[in-house]
Write an enzyme that holds these catalytic residues in place. Structure first.
Site, short mmCIF file in Angstrom:
data_model
loop_
_atom_site.label_atom_id
_atom_site.label_comp_id
_atom_site.label_asym_id
_atom_site.label_seq_id
_atom_site.Cartn_x
_atom_site.Cartn_y
_atom_site.Cartn_z
N GLN A 50 0.84 -1.20 0.00
CA GLN A 50 0.00 0.00 0.00
C GLN A 50 0.87 1.25 0.00
OE1 GLN A 50 -3.08 0.04 3.05
NE2 GLN A 50 -2.65 2.18 3.38
N GLY A 51 0.81 2.02 -1.06
CA GLY A 51 1.62 3.23 -1.18
C GLY A 51 0.78 4.46 -0.91
N SER A 55 1.29 6.55 2.44
CA SER A 55 2.02 7.55 3.23
C SER A 55 3.20 8.12 2.46
CB SER A 55 2.56 6.93 4.51
OG SER A 55 1.54 6.31 5.23
N SER A 114 4.45 -1.30 3.98
CA SER A 114 4.72 -2.62 4.57
C SER A 114 4.91 -3.65 3.45
CB SER A 114 3.55 -3.08 5.44
OG SER A 114 3.24 -2.12 6.40
N GLU A 130 -8.93 -2.41 6.69
CA GLU A 130 -7.85 -2.71 7.63
C GLU A 130 -8.39 -2.90 9.04
OE1 GLU A 130 -4.71 0.08 7.31
OE2 GLU A 130 -3.53 -0.78 8.91
N GLU A 168 -4.36 9.11 18.35
CA GLU A 168 -4.90 10.47 18.44
C GLU A 168 -5.97 10.68 17.36
OE1 GLU A 168 -1.65 9.76 18.43
OE2 GLU A 168 -1.03 10.38 20.43
C1 LIG Z 1 3.23 -0.98 11.37
C2 LIG Z 1 2.97 0.10 10.36
C3 LIG Z 1 2.61 -0.27 9.08
C4 LIG Z 1 2.39 0.73 8.13
N1 LIG Z 1 2.11 0.33 6.86
C5 LIG Z 1 1.91 1.26 5.92
C6 LIG Z 1 1.67 0.86 4.57
O1 LIG Z 1 1.69 -0.33 4.23
N2 LIG Z 1 1.47 1.81 3.64
C7 LIG Z 1 1.46 3.14 3.97
O2 LIG Z 1 1.22 3.95 3.08
N3 LIG Z 1 1.72 3.57 5.24
C8 LIG Z 1 1.93 2.65 6.21
N4 LIG Z 1 2.22 3.05 7.49
C9 LIG Z 1 2.33 4.48 7.80
C10 LIG Z 1 1.18 4.99 8.65
O3 LIG Z 1 -0.02 5.01 7.91
C11 LIG Z 1 1.58 6.39 9.15
O4 LIG Z 1 2.73 6.23 9.97
C12 LIG Z 1 0.46 7.03 9.97
O5 LIG Z 1 -0.58 7.40 9.10
C13 LIG Z 1 0.94 8.24 10.80
O6 LIG Z 1 1.54 9.17 9.97
P1 LIG Z 1 2.98 9.82 10.31
O7 LIG Z 1 3.90 8.67 10.64
O8 LIG Z 1 3.33 10.71 9.16
O9 LIG Z 1 2.77 10.64 11.63
P2 LIG Z 1 2.19 12.12 11.74
O10 LIG Z 1 0.94 12.23 10.95
O11 LIG Z 1 3.28 13.09 11.42
O12 LIG Z 1 1.82 12.21 13.25
C14 LIG Z 1 2.78 12.48 14.28
C15 LIG Z 1 2.01 12.60 15.59
O13 LIG Z 1 1.08 13.71 15.54
C16 LIG Z 1 -0.23 13.27 15.85
N5 LIG Z 1 -1.23 13.98 15.05
C17 LIG Z 1 -1.17 14.22 13.72
N6 LIG Z 1 -2.29 14.87 13.31
C18 LIG Z 1 -3.07 15.02 14.42
C19 LIG Z 1 -4.36 15.60 14.65
N7 LIG Z 1 -5.06 16.13 13.67
N8 LIG Z 1 -4.84 15.57 15.91
C20 LIG Z 1 -4.14 15.00 16.94
N9 LIG Z 1 -2.91 14.46 16.78
C21 LIG Z 1 -2.40 14.46 15.54
C22 LIG Z 1 -0.23 11.81 15.48
O14 LIG Z 1 -1.25 11.09 16.16
C23 LIG Z 1 1.16 11.37 15.90
O15 LIG Z 1 1.21 11.06 17.26
C24 LIG Z 1 2.49 2.10 8.47
C25 LIG Z 1 2.86 2.47 9.76
C26 LIG Z 1 3.11 1.48 10.71
C27 LIG Z 1 3.54 1.88 12.07
#
Ligand SMILES: Cc1cc2nc3c(=O)[nH]c(=O)nc-3n(C[C@H](O)[C@H](O)[C@H](O)COP(=O)(O)OP(=O)(O)OC[C@H]3O[C@@H](n4cnc5c(N)ncnc54)[C@H](O)[C@@H]3O)c2cc1C
Length: 399
Positions: A129-130, A132, A164, A247, A380
């Site tokens: 899944q692309g 993020s 992933s 999911e 969150e």
């Molecule tokens: C095990 C795992 C598998 C994954 N697999 C995939 C995958 O296959 N494909 C893919 O595309 N992505 C994947 N991801 C990525 C995942 O979808 C993102 O990590 C997730 O959406 C969070 O985005 P970020 O890491 O950019 O954090 P950010 O969005 O930068 O968030 C950082 C912090 O700020 C908080 N925050 C952000 N916005 C708000 C708000 N509006 N209100 C309150 N708090 C807020 C968040 O909760 C977090 O604590 C995976 C992640 C993990 C851990």
């Protein structure tokens, strides 16, 4: 007869059949054999186990009958529960294919896509899944990977992250921006990208645990046929919602059961050397009792959502409540496992890939427990959804 696909069997007979099938087909020593396995051995093992489940008719109970599934939610629960109780390997390699990809095609695929991809998945095709990107995780609508239409292809440039299993995938569910001038959510499209297309570079990310679960994907002038569009051009945001919902669907039934299995493991470990009951130590006993109550509450919560008339586990704020409760309870449980094991619990002992998050290698399990509080919407974000959609609190100001 065990192992024969029978979506109409009474749940009790189905349960007995799955239980017997597990006893006959699940290698009792799979954890020992997989611990320390090379990546290629892990991939072979996952394909083998998926093939076994497929032959038995238990690989895709949540799919429609015409695709090889057709079990109602209560019977899906029976299958997922029995697999969890038998301590079967998780289908981690196939997770995106079986849930995200299938759910997306079911909701928005063209007839050609529906004819082609589900059978390919049953034959073992792996998807990633692309979604993020750096700077576009929770705020996915800010994604910047561009796709320009040139005749009958889209030409794609950009970068994805945290995908992933991308290094082992044949196809990718890709979100791209097709109209940069439209409001953020309106200019996004949803494409199927073949991972062997020229211009696709996959770089695994090594984690603190030594595993390489995630990948970065770099895209340079990748040409994707317009026929690979899922849904309408610029309507990808809506389609992405069904991917994300899938999911949080039936997989929660399995995870709730696996958590209960993990609790049993913890209880065994807490028992004294002579098998004395863990309650002998009041503090430990109290904490175990609290975890046991919470694990049972989770199972009841999942069951309540399943049996709610007309409800879909994958939909709305209910799904957020379940995911939030499960993932944070998993953190509490694995943290206690680590604490209970003392210094030994802080040693990074190895565990079998595909073993889930309650393997008893508590340090790795605890680190891994974060895997559920982040993807598909962080805790969150789940709290925001519950506050706005379930409790009717004021909405977050639009970004
Ligand atoms: C095990 C795992 C598998 C994954 N697999 C995939 C995958 O296959 N494909 C893919 O595309 N992505 C994947 N991801 C990525 C995942 O979808 C993102 O990590 C997730 O959406 C969070 O985005 P970020 O890491 O950019 O954090 P950010 O969005 O930068 O968030 C950082 C912090 O700020 C908080 N925050 C952000 N916005 C708000 C708000 N509006 N209100 C309150 N708090 C807020 C968040 O909760 C977090 O604590 C995976 C992640 C993990 C851990």
């Amino acid at each position: 007869m065990p192992g024969i696909r029978a979506p109409q069997l009474p749940p009790d007979e189905l349960r007995a059949g799955v239980r017997q099938w597990c006893a006959e087909h699940l290698p009792h020593d799979w954890r020992e054999r997989q611990t320390g396995a090379s990546h290629d051995e892990f991939i072979r093992f996952q394909h083998w186990w998926f093939g076994e489940l497929r032959a038995a008719g238990y690989a895709v109970p949540h799919w429609p009958q015409s695709w090889g599934g057709g079990f109602d939610l209560a019977r899906q629960a029976v299958i997922f529960e029995e697999l969890a109780r038998a301590d079967a390997p998780r289908l981690s390699l196939h997770f995106v294919s079986l849930h995200h990809a299938a759910g997306t095609f079911l909701d928005a695929g063209t007839p050609e896509q529906r004819d082609r991809y589900p059978p390919e998945i049953l034959d073992g095709a792996v998807w990633c899944q692309g979604f993020s990107e750096p700077e576009a995780g929770s705020d996915l609508a800010s994604l910047r990977t561009r796709a320009e239409r040139r005749g009958d292809v889209y030409v794609v440039n950009g970068q994805k992250i945290w995908a992933s299993g991308a290094a082992d995938a044949q196809h990718c569910l890709l979100l791209v921006r097709t109209d940069p001038s439209a409001p953020k959510r309106r200019g996004i499209s949803y494409l199927v990208m073949d991972m062997d297309s020229p211009g696709v570079l996959v770089r695994p990310i090594r984690q603190i645990t030594g595993e390489e679960h995630f990948c970065e994907i770099f895209l340079t002038d990748v040409r994707i046929p317009v026929g690979n569009l899922i849904g309408a051009e610029n309507d990808g945001w809506r389609v992405a919602q069904s991917t994300l919902a899938s999911e949080r669907g039936g997989t929660m039934i399995e995870l709730a059961e696996r958590l209960a299995v993990g609790l049993r493991r913890l209880l065994l470990e807490a028992a004294g050397p002579e098998g004395s009951p863990p309650t002998a130590d009041t503090v430990v006993g109290d904490r175990l009792a609290r975890l046991a109550r919470e694990a049972q509450a989770l199972r009841l919560l999942v069951r309540q959502v399943i049996t709610r008339p007309g409800s879909e586990l994958a939909q709305g704020a209910h799904a957020s409540v379940v995911k939030l409760y499960y993932s944070e309870l998993l953190q509490r449980l694995t943290a206690f496992g680590m604490e209970l094991a003392g210094l030994d619990g802080q040693r990074a002992t190895r565990r079998a890939p595909g073993s889930g998050w309650e393997s008893g290698a508590w340090l790795l399990d605890h680190i891994g427990s974060w895997e559920w509080t982040i993807p598909g919407g962080t805790s969150e974000i789940q709290r925001n959804i519950i506050a706005e959609r379930a409790l009717g609190l004021p909405r977050e100001p639009a970004a």
